[in-house]
Design an enzyme around this catalytic site. Structure first.
Site, PDB file in Angstrom:
ATOM      1  N   GLU A 126       0.837  -1.216   0.000  1.00 46.89           N
ATOM      2  CA  GLU A 126       0.000   0.000   0.000  1.00 46.89           C
ATOM      3  C   GLU A 126       0.870   1.264   0.000  1.00 46.89           C
ATOM      4  O   GLU A 126       1.050   1.906   1.028  1.00 46.89           O
ATOM      5  CB  GLU A 126      -0.968   0.004   1.189  1.00 46.89           C
ATOM      6  CG  GLU A 126      -2.074  -1.021   1.035  1.00 46.89           C
ATOM      7  CD  GLU A 126      -3.184  -0.879   2.078  1.00 46.89           C
ATOM      8  OE1 GLU A 126      -4.347  -1.190   1.759  1.00 46.89           O
ATOM      9  OE2 GLU A 126      -2.894  -0.464   3.220  1.00 46.89           O
ATOM     10  N   GLU A 235      -6.065  -7.092  -1.580  1.00 45.09           N
ATOM     11  CA  GLU A 235      -6.645  -7.045  -0.236  1.00 45.09           C
ATOM     12  C   GLU A 235      -8.110  -6.674  -0.343  1.00 45.09           C
ATOM     13  O   GLU A 235      -8.467  -5.699  -1.014  1.00 45.09           O
ATOM     14  CB  GLU A 235      -5.941  -6.004   0.655  1.00 45.09           C
ATOM     15  CG  GLU A 235      -4.543  -6.362   1.070  1.00 45.09           C
ATOM     16  CD  GLU A 235      -3.979  -5.401   2.125  1.00 45.09           C
ATOM     17  OE1 GLU A 235      -4.780  -4.804   2.881  1.00 45.09           O
ATOM     18  OE2 GLU A 235      -2.747  -5.242   2.189  1.00 45.09           O
TER      19      GLU A 235
END
Length: 305
Positions: A126, A235
């Site tokens: 991320e 995710e």
């Protein structure tokens, strides 16, 4: 969880290996993070090279494909924190590039020596704001791209067939993805797959997934057409207390990935289904207080007919 004595139970209440339970619910791939020099804290430690390799071997024994997720930190990295490994502190930028290459090469080589060839490898976790702060911040894209490319080169040197993923959160936010991947392209960042997180729970106001799922689909399709890359939801997660809603959301996400043109939607990873709230205090698992998976996990048994 296992080190603390946590026990996993199948649907019928029988104690079983977590990997077997996941496999029985349609999970065919495992995503493993790796930290540089983790602490021994039961919740935020673990994930050393040795542990990650051992987990990868275990996943492979269950017939699962493996993704490796390099955090390039000693602990959790995400949009709110990208803390440089302590061993890399004080190093100038050329040394940092070497640190990142050497570490990546070392982990990949250890996996190879153990007989594991990861299907996918993430350079950073991320990273909309970059990684290895402050040098690798997205306020300095030329440096961030160099760090990304050192990771890419190390991965491909050891495992040329592994596909490299760059991972950004808010997968329904097309403006965010265009901004980031336009910059990646302009600065020559090397990668194979665009990885997205998709968590309706973390969006402002915690709206139902039905209000953002179309935007997720549009963004994935745009990423494919704009950059010519494959996409993957690396995710996703829903509230453990809203089992039916999370189940429905997971099927909706799988459908949208399958609908990406030219088979460029590769798959969906849940983070992290087995992380039961009773142990982790995390609200988005697919596990109940009874140590068993909830119905939400059955969504991965869904097949497109």
């Amino acid at each position: 969880m296992e080190a603390s004595g946590y026990k996993f139970y199948s649907d019928n209440g029988k104690e079983e290996d977590c990997f077997q339970i996941l496999k029985d619910h349609g999970i065919n791939s495992i995503r493993l993070r790796t930290f540089v020099n983790p602490s021994d804290d039961p919740a935020s430690g673990h994930c050393s090279k040795e542990e990650t390799v051992a987990m990868a071997v275990r996943a492979q024994k269950f017939g699962m494909k493996v993704m490796i997720d390099f955090h390039y930190s000693d602990t959790w990295a995400d949009p709110s924190k990208q803390v440089k490994p302590k061993a890399w502190e004080g190093h100038d930028f050329p040394t940092l590039l070497n640190d990142l290459y050497t570490y990546t090469f070392d982990v990949m080589s250890a996996l190879k020596a153990a007989g594991v060839s990861p299907e996918w490898v993430q350079v950073g976790n991320e990273i909309p704001g970059g990684m290895v702060y402050p040098e690798g911040s997205s306020t300095n894209w030329p440096q961030l791209a160099q760090l990304i490319n050192k990771g890419y080169e190390a991965i491909k040197t050891v495992s040329p067939q592994s596909k490299v993923i760059l991972h950004v959160d808010q997968g329904n936010n097309n403006d965010r993805f265009r901004w980031w991947f336009d910059a990646a392209k302009a600065n020559g960042a090397k990668y194979d797959i665009i990885g997205l997180s998709y968590y309706p729970y973390w969006l402002e106001g915690k709206p139902d997934y039905s209000l953002s799922i179309v935007d997720l689909a549009k963004n994935m399709n745009d990423m494919v057409s704009r950059y010519g890359k494959e996409v993957m939801v690396v995710e996703v997660g829903g509230e453990d207390t809203k089992v039916q809603n999370t189940y429905d959301m997971l099927i909706a996400v799988q459908k949208k990935v399958l609908e990406v043109p030219n088979n460029k939607g590769l798959g969906v990873f849940y983070w992290e289904p087995e992380g039961a709230r009773s142990w982790s205090h995390y609200a988005l698992s697919a596990w109940g207080d009874d140590g068993k998976p909830t119905k939400a996990l059955d969504a991965f048994l869904w097949k497109d007919n």
